[in-house]
Write a protein that holds these residues in place. Sequence first.
Motif: not given
Lengths: 316, 316
Positions: B286-292
């Motif tokens: 999730r951090l990689r794709y969404e929560d930048d």
Amino acid sequence: MSPAGEEGLAGRLLSGDRRALARVISKIEREDPEAKEIIAEIYPHTGRAVTIGFTGPPGVGKSSIIARLIKLYRAEEKRVGVVSVDPSSPFSRGAILGDRIRLSEHFLDPGVFIRSMGSRGHLGGLAGGSRLAALAMEACGMDVIIYETVGVGQGEVEVASAADTVVLALQPGAGDAVQALKAGVMEIADIFCINKADHPQARNARIEVRQMLEIGQELAPQDWFPPIILTRGDTGEGVEELKEAIASHRAYLEESGRLEERRRAALRDFVVSWATARLEREMRERLRYEDDDLLEMVYTRRLDPISASERIYRSV
Amino acid sequence: MSPAGEEGLAGRLLSGDRRALARVISKIEREDPEAKEIIAEIYPHTGRAVTIGFTGPPGVGKSSIIARLIKLYRAEEKRVGVVSVDPSSPFSRGAILGDRIRLSEHFLDPGVFIRSMGSRGHLGGLAGGSRLAALAMEACGMDVIIYETVGVGQGEVEVASAADTVVLALQPGAGDAVQALKAGVMEIADIFCINKADHPQARNARIEVRQMLEIGQELAPQDWFPPIILTRGDTGEGVEELKEAIASHRAYLEESGRLEERRRAALRDFVVSWATARLEREMRERLRYEDDDLLEMVYTRRLDPISASERIYRSV
């Protein structure tokens, strides 16, 4: 932002109050809920300190080298914080241990703050509590933060992700280099430090490390080739050179853009491990109090462990 | 229960098909979704094997002792599975390495199944993939499962939680005992094995370990006082005695009720770590794709890392 915590503890920390710093770190260790508020308040004031991870097997003499290094930084009026998670370190014990270097002088120096932390039992492990302690030290005015750690494996990887520069200390004649290579620790070192430079095997150890690094370089070329420094914790020989190597590595990180990259990755790891640790704790507590039936089914082989974890995973 | 997986792979595994076993372990390593179904099917057929964790620094000669131990179990017609997570082990490399003991004879023996696994990169680490591989080995008919691991610290604790009996191998004259004590590994050992018994320091090493154990015993008395066995991997000296010590420890665990206690705790750990690993992966993705954006706020100091992890934690 309003002052957080008892008597504006964060504010006192930011003004350089050492007693406030000690109390904040204790709150971090105890996982006092107030610690979270204090971190939120001090965090905007951090991010400028130089951070160094110092790792290597016990008995290599890491503490003596760190003590020498602190002396050099102090001569430049830099303030230094040490977070030690090496239980065998004299820093951890606050003792002199017959060392010829007087660590105690650093304990009394207001420009130096030394704190040892247990590597287990607090949220997020080394990458958790110790990282927060380092933030608190920086907010209190420390210019250089040194993490001291021990062992081979996971712990070192965590230190690496937290520090800008990783120094791996080895000793000659102990097969340390080969062991470090096998354990996969060599690849995380930015600088090698071979301590006990007066040992008859010291120069051979340097050649051995260099050869390993050259093979690594052929397999996967890197911009930064780790320097190998011979040091003596007892006399201070080589420690100036070590300090220069740390500064060169820092300059390399800044010029190449790697510092930003590395810090972003470290923050990502920190955020994820912290959230994971919270979740793990929640799951463990749930298992302790509620899901005994689930575990009983696993123990009696009526449910397999993967299916059991999926049930918990989905129910969190 | 209906046969799971391609061509009833679980069924073939349970009937003792080695090729099916190899394929199942590969599926575990690749995290093939089918592996989960296979584990669910084979799990009820497991739980009887004797499991032994073999740990200690690289170069101590663990593989040679394990090879000798396998020989003794084979002489009793017991089938043996080895899960090696020591990257420096000859078991991992399938090589002979000039060892006087012919590991290769075990590689060809249908009553022995050896598999090395990377300690990183698969779900749940050592306590994850390797544990599942051991279940598969047991379901395929192995009576004894040996985990071989390396290093000091977290990895060893995980082995301990997975195995019924933990053997810590040390070598004389290398300061191994002191290092193990400092690293907190001594406390997880049920049996000590000092290899290279012909070394002039071997007997001193035994005295040293015993003294440390006696101090530990005074501080926190235990029912089981770990025996200290001197062995020689090259000649096999002491390995029979080691095997007897493993059997005695097993008898102690059964008689005292500790076996059940230990296995329950191990299953709990396994279930929790697996669920945690799943969650961690989900959060990382999730951090990689969404929560930048979230991480960008942390990097630019507009949000502190604890608050960021709480946001992720709450949103999972």
